[in-house]
Write a protein that holds these residues in place. Structure first.
Motif, short mmCIF file in Angstrom:
data_model
loop_
_atom_site.label_atom_id
_atom_site.label_comp_id
_atom_site.label_asym_id
_atom_site.label_seq_id
_atom_site.Cartn_x
_atom_site.Cartn_y
_atom_site.Cartn_z
N UNK A 143 -0.24 -1.63 12.02
CA UNK A 143 0.47 -1.22 10.81
C UNK A 143 0.63 0.30 10.75
N UNK A 144 -0.41 1.03 11.16
CA UNK A 144 -0.38 2.50 11.11
C UNK A 144 -1.11 3.07 12.31
N UNK A 145 -0.69 4.26 12.70
CA UNK A 145 -1.34 5.01 13.78
C UNK A 145 -1.43 6.47 13.36
N UNK A 146 -2.41 7.15 13.89
CA UNK A 146 -2.51 8.59 13.60
C UNK A 146 -3.12 9.32 14.80
N UNK A 152 0.83 -1.21 0.00
CA UNK A 152 0.00 0.00 0.00
C UNK A 152 0.86 1.25 0.00
N UNK A 153 0.40 2.26 -0.70
CA UNK A 153 1.03 3.58 -0.72
C UNK A 153 0.77 4.26 0.62
N UNK A 154 1.79 4.89 1.19
CA UNK A 154 1.63 5.57 2.48
C UNK A 154 0.59 6.67 2.45
N UNK A 155 0.48 7.37 1.34
CA UNK A 155 -0.54 8.42 1.24
C UNK A 155 -1.95 7.85 1.24
N UNK A 156 -2.12 6.68 0.66
CA UNK A 156 -3.43 6.02 0.66
C UNK A 156 -3.78 5.59 2.09
N UNK A 157 -2.79 5.05 2.81
CA UNK A 157 -3.03 4.65 4.21
C UNK A 157 -3.38 5.88 5.05
N UNK A 173 -7.40 19.70 10.66
CA UNK A 173 -6.47 20.80 10.86
C UNK A 173 -5.03 20.31 10.83
N UNK A 174 -4.83 19.13 11.40
CA UNK A 174 -3.50 18.54 11.45
C UNK A 174 -3.66 17.03 11.59
N UNK A 175 -2.78 16.30 10.93
CA UNK A 175 -2.81 14.84 10.98
C UNK A 175 -1.38 14.34 11.01
N UNK A 176 -1.03 13.58 12.02
CA UNK A 176 0.30 12.98 12.13
C UNK A 176 0.13 11.47 12.03
N UNK A 177 0.87 10.87 11.10
CA UNK A 177 0.76 9.44 10.86
C UNK A 177 2.08 8.75 11.16
N UNK A 178 2.00 7.62 11.84
CA UNK A 178 3.16 6.76 12.09
C UNK A 178 2.95 5.47 11.31
N UNK A 179 3.93 5.13 10.48
CA UNK A 179 3.88 3.89 9.72
C UNK A 179 4.71 2.85 10.47
N UNK A 180 4.07 1.84 10.98
CA UNK A 180 4.72 0.85 11.84
C UNK A 180 5.24 -0.34 11.04
N UNK A 181 4.46 -0.79 10.05
CA UNK A 181 4.88 -1.92 9.21
C UNK A 181 4.22 -1.81 7.85
N UNK A 182 4.82 -2.43 6.82
CA UNK A 182 4.22 -2.40 5.48
C UNK A 182 2.87 -3.11 5.46
N UNK A 183 2.00 -2.65 4.57
CA UNK A 183 0.67 -3.22 4.42
C UNK A 183 0.57 -3.80 3.00
N UNK A 184 0.52 -5.14 2.88
CA UNK A 184 0.47 -5.77 1.56
C UNK A 184 -0.87 -5.58 0.85
N UNK A 185 -0.80 -5.56 -0.49
CA UNK A 185 -2.01 -5.57 -1.31
C UNK A 185 -2.79 -6.84 -0.94
N UNK A 186 -4.11 -6.72 -0.88
CA UNK A 186 -4.97 -7.84 -0.50
C UNK A 186 -5.31 -7.84 0.98
N UNK A 187 -4.65 -7.00 1.75
CA UNK A 187 -4.88 -6.91 3.19
C UNK A 187 -6.19 -6.19 3.48
N UNK A 188 -6.91 -6.69 4.48
CA UNK A 188 -8.01 -5.93 5.05
C UNK A 188 -7.43 -5.20 6.25
#
Length: 193
Positions: free
Chosen positions: A149-152, A76-81, A103-118
């Motif tokens: 996988x992600x936090x915000x 998955x693209x980080x911007x899509x996540x 107003x503001x959004x901070x995202x932490x990418x913890x691990x990659x998210x494969x295509x096909x993932x829910x």
């Protein structure tokens, strides 16, 4: 950016969030707030996020990563996540029955998210201070108990519908406002532009 402080920490005096008495019941599917929305609408290539009301001022959502959402091959693209997190957090406003924008959004990418993932997302409002709404979300791979996988964390600002009327493209604004379904009209302007 030296000396900059985060705006995502609620200030002293912030209040606990309050669920609106007319908010959808826990477990209820919220549906698209606007049928042309990239996040929750049915657009080809969109996220098609499915959001359900949760307990308190919280909710859950699901997003299936497909081939159109790739950044690197098979991932998955980080911007899509980030967009999925933003849409999920924006949906919290329906539980408070307010119109608010990111107003503001901070995202932490913890691990990659494969295509096909829910991707299972969970979000909650943490505090409210005047027009400011503080919230957080977590995305887990494969299920509500799966690995993170992600936090915000985000800050939303309550606005009036005039914000959209003044800044949006008139064709879409006029079409949305002309809908005879007033709930649909209110929902069209509920989340982030």
């Amino acid at each position: 950016m030296s000396g900059r402080t985060t705006v995502l920490k609620p200030p002293e005096g912030a209040m606990a969030p309050v669920r609106h008495p007319d908010a959808p019941a826990p477990g209820e599917l919220l549906g698209a707030h606007y049928d042309q929305c990239f996040g929750c609408g049915e657009q080809s290539g969109g996220l098609r996020l499915r959001v359900r009301a949760g307990e308190g001022v919280g909710l859950t959502a699901e997003f299936t990563v497909d081939a159109a959402h790739q950044g690197a091959p098979g991932l998955a693209h980080g911007g899509v996540l980030t967009a999925a997190l933003d849409e999920t957090l924006g949906s919290l406003n329906w539980l408070q029955r307010v119109i608010a924008v990111t107003g503001r959004l901070e995202t932490d990418f913890v691990r990659p998210v494969p295509v096909g993932t829910v991707l299972h997302l969970e979000a909650r409002v943490t505090a409210v201070h005047g027009r400011k709404i503080y919230c957080a979300a977590t995305g887990r791979i494969g299920g509500p108990e799966g690995p993170v996988a992600v936090r915000a964390e985000a800050l939303f600002i309550e606005v009036r519908v005039d914000h959209f009327i003044k800044n949006g493209r008139s064709e879409e604004i006029n079409a949305a406002l002309a809908d005879p379904d007033q709930v649909k009209v209110a929902r069209a302007f509920e989340v982030n532009p």
